[in-house]
Design a protein around this motif. Structure first.
Motif, short mmCIF file in Angstrom:
data_model
loop_
_atom_site.label_atom_id
_atom_site.label_comp_id
_atom_site.label_asym_id
_atom_site.label_seq_id
_atom_site.Cartn_x
_atom_site.Cartn_y
_atom_site.Cartn_z
N UNK A 184 -3.02 1.91 -0.03
CA UNK A 184 -4.23 1.32 -0.14
C UNK A 184 -5.02 1.37 -1.21
N UNK A 185 -5.69 2.19 -1.92
CA UNK A 185 -5.50 2.89 -2.77
C UNK A 185 -5.27 1.80 -4.77
N UNK A 186 -3.65 1.88 -4.32
CA UNK A 186 -3.03 0.91 -5.13
C UNK A 186 -2.61 -0.69 -5.36
N UNK A 187 -3.10 -0.86 -4.17
CA UNK A 187 -3.12 -2.41 -3.64
C UNK A 187 -1.82 -2.60 -3.32
N UNK A 188 -1.20 -1.40 -2.24
CA UNK A 188 0.38 -2.01 -2.46
C UNK A 188 0.39 -2.83 -1.04
N UNK A 189 1.09 -4.13 -1.58
CA UNK A 189 1.08 -5.49 -0.54
C UNK A 189 1.25 -4.45 0.82
N UNK A 190 0.74 -5.54 1.44
CA UNK A 190 0.80 -5.15 3.27
C UNK A 190 2.60 -5.33 3.44
#
Length: 214
Positions: free
Chosen positions: A111-117
């Protein structure tokens, strides 16, 4: 294995250290590359897998060290229990203390690294499938360097190149999962690596231990 788990939690050198390092990697990378969401999403699988591999490496030098220092390893070598079983149990204990917590914590750090859902499930799946291989490879490397004073650097040099295939295919599974691409090939290769090292390296590690204890 129970003794190894108790020592790891009591000394604080396994569970907390690996998670703390994993967290630092996830926090520091955005500070270094910038907060652009697209950039972070693109590099997130690789960064998290590199963090997991390095976190797994941190505690490998302790895998046999305490047993070697107090003479328990010599007793295990002469016990009816096969040395290969000892190696397998130590690798399993290392994974339970290091690999499993990293796998469970990975969605929060993703989540901190903005990984796609779409990539969360495959990130967890790749770590669950690949981190056991890291522990078994580490058990082999630690067996090669047991008894060497300040062997941590040598252990890192031996183990890190062996981590590369697992790292490549693990990150590729997470990356393809995040992008919605077909991931049969890297997933099967990652599973093959884990099964292969689990089947072969305990025997190699046991041989190395017997040689070093002579």
């Amino acid at each position: 294995m129970i003794r190894d788990l108790a020592l790891a939690f009591r000394s604080g050198g396994g569970f907390g250290l690996g998670l703390a390092f994993f967290l630092l990697v996830a926090v520091l990378v955005p500070l270094g590359v910038g907060p652009d969401p697209a950039t972070l999403a693109r590099i997130a699988p690789g960064v998290l897998w590199v963090g997991a591999a390095l976190a797994s490496l941190l505690t490998l030098d302790r895998m046999y060290a305490l047993d070697y220092e107090d003479g328990s390893l010599d007793l295990l070598a002469t016990a009816p229990l096969p040395m290969e079983g000892v190696v397998a149990m130590k690798a399993l204990a290392h994974w339970l203390v290091t690999g499993l917590p990293l796998t469970l914590a990975s969605p929060v750090l993703a989540l901190l690294l903005n990984l796609p859902g779409a990539g969360y499930v495959w990130l967890v799946a790749s770590l669950a499938l690949g981190t056991p291989a890291l522990s078994v490879i580490g058990a082999f490397g630690a067996a090669l360097t047991v008894g060497i004073k300040r062997g941590g650097l040598l252990l890192s040099l031996l183990v890190l190149p062996l981590y590369v295939p697992t790292l490549i295919f693990g990150a590729e599974v997470a990356r393809r999962g995040a992008m919605g691409q077909a991931l049969d090939t890297p997933l099967l290769l990652l599973a093959g690596i884990s099964l292969g090292v689990a089947a072969l390296l305990p025997f190699a590690a046991a041989f190395a231990l017997r040689v070093n204890l002579r």
